[in-house]
Design a protein around this motif. Structure first.
Motif, PDB file in Angstrom:
ATOM      1  N   ALA A 193      13.757   2.521  63.858  1.00  0.00           N
ATOM      2  CA  ALA A 193      12.364   2.394  63.441  1.00  0.00           C
ATOM      3  C   ALA A 193      11.821   3.690  64.083  1.00  0.00           C
ATOM      4  N   SER A 242      14.664   4.517  69.792  1.00  0.00           N
ATOM      5  CA  SER A 242      15.237   3.702  68.837  1.00  0.00           C
ATOM      6  C   SER A 242      16.692   3.709  68.680  1.00  0.00           C
ATOM      7  N   ARG A 255      19.857  -1.346  63.538  1.00  0.00           N
ATOM      8  CA  ARG A 255      18.388  -1.201  62.816  1.00  0.00           C
ATOM      9  C   ARG A 255      17.475   0.126  63.897  1.00  0.00           C
ATOM     10  N   ARG A 258      11.147   2.177  58.816  1.00  0.00           N
ATOM     11  CA  ARG A 258      12.273   1.492  59.283  1.00  0.00           C
ATOM     12  C   ARG A 258      13.443   1.923  58.586  1.00  0.00           C
TER      13      ARG A 258
END
Length: 422
Positions: A359, A335, A357, A377
């Protein structure tokens, strides 16, 4: 595309990552060098190369021609995966336009923006993505050393150590003693030691050695998924596993590889059939020697980009980074690599960037068809990567849900290794 692969790609946020714009005609290609070909580095190299469509020259430096995943190596230990299924080559990255150099990187010359190779060669870079993984602190366990790691294996770097640990487990007699020395925080894969113990117990029980005992000497007063593991141990391996926090054991005092002895404040364990030492950890040597780590021996990063706080031309991803609320895991590294890749494309060729962002999910197998998970998240906030949504399996879940979680676990492995290596 399988359902599990679609779910993984969606959770990892692939749809949000943009394609790069072409380089300006007549301009030399900008250069990205990636050091470390694991879950973080290989992902970053592959995503920059394929999404920049040839506009960035991407070079991956990784000494090993084959990568052995540490994630799911516990399942090999438990007999749920073959060792060969953990092996992955770099042919897919080469097909995506990555130049792969199988040589160790010995240093980073930050002033000249060059990676120095073990053979003396130098690779200039405009941006560097560093994914060096962990180093083990051999001095953190009194009496243990690198010279003793084949006697008291760690297997926290997958490869020959994984096979050594498996061979020693297979030799434990019925009624024998296994002692695990668990690591202090922070460390690679927080649920990993406890899944490993579960797999050890499964192998012992399923091969008629159910009178064996496993003692965990832990420097922590609590651990990841503790309630789930302890309930699972009681259900599947009653009386086999004993976890000792420092308040119970008075802490580890020493080990003696010659006599297979472990000494705590309250007890001395002699003639153990297997001692698995998982020591304290720190960022890989090359990152520390380059001055990218702070006093914690881990590397501080900008949560919006994974850029090093010490050098904005360098990005540190994966286990070596200080990830805020994220754990150190393969999913997390993958990620983080995509955020770094997106930022590199934006900086070098003007590709569009989106807010970072992240995860993560960590699955753990406790017993056959009994898997649990934890994850969340994450997003930048207050100068760190902060959890914005979390989840964890619940105790007492029905067997069919645990079976489904294990199927999801196996599907994830297939999906993420394809995503990393092509």
């Amino acid at each position: 595309m399988t359902v599990s692969r679609r779910l993984f790609l969606a959770a990892a946020g692939l749809a949000a990552l943009p394609l790069g714009a072409p380089a300006v005609l007549g301009q030399a290609k900008p250069r990205l060098v990636v050091v470390g070909g694991g879950a973080g580095g290989a992902t970053a190299a592959r995503y920059v190369a394929k999404d920049a469509a040839g506009a960035i020259e991407v070079t991956l430096v990784e000494p090993n021609p084959t990568y052995v995943t540490c994630f799911h190596s516990n399942l090999f230990l438990g007999g749920f995966r073959s060792f060969d299924s953990l092996l992955h080559g770099y042919e897919g990255l080469a097909k995506d336009g990555v130049r792969v150099i199988h040589e160790a990187a010995s240093a980073i010359d930050r002033d000249r923006r060059e990676v120095v190779l073990a053979g003396g060669g130098r690779l200039p870079y405009d941006r560097l993505i560093l994914s060096p993984g962990i180093d083990l602190d051999y001095d953190s366990v009194p009496g243990w050393s690198k010279a003793a790691e084949d006697i008291m294996p760690h297997a926290w770097k997958a490869g020959p150590q994984t096979k050594i640990l498996k061979a020693k487990l297979d030799q434990v007699p019925d009624g024998g003693l296994i002692v695990m020395i668990a690591p202090p925080n922070p460390f690679r894969c927080p649920p990993g030691p406890y899944e490993r113990v579960s797999m050890m117990a499964h192998v012992l029980k399923s091969t008629g050695r159910g009178r064996a005992k496993i003692i965990i000497i832990d420097p922590k007063e609590k651990f990841s998924k503790q309630g789930l593991f302890q309930q699972g141990w009681e259900a599947s391996y009653p009386g086999m596993i004993e976890w000792m926090a420092p308040s119970i054991s008075d802490g580890l005092k020493s080990v003696d590889p010659k006599t297979s002895t472990v000494v705590t404040g309250f007890e001395t364990y002699r003639d153990a059939a297997l001692v698995n030492v998982i020591p304290a950890q720190m960022a890989g040597t090359i990152a520390r020697q380059a001055g990218l780590a702070d006093g914690s021996r881990w590397c501080p990063i900008d949560p919006d980009s994974m850029a090093s706080r010490m050098d904005k031309a360098i990005f540190v991803i994966g286990d070596a980074a200080i990830p805020g609320d994220m754990p150190k895991s393969a999913f997390a590294a993958n990620s983080q690599a995509k955020v770094a890749a997106m930022t590199v494309r934006a900086e070098l060729i003007g590709a569009r960037a989106f807010p970072a962002r992240y995860a993560n999910t960590c699955w753990s197998l406790i017993a056959p068809d009994d898997a649990v998970k934890v994850g969340g998240r994450y997003a930048p906030a207050d100068g760190k990567i902060r959890e914005v949504e979390g989840f964890i399996s619940k105790t007492g879940e029905p067997p069919e849900l645990r079976r489904a979680t294990q199927a999801e676990n196996m599907g994830w492995y297939s999906a993420i290794t394809t995503d990393i290596f092509g």
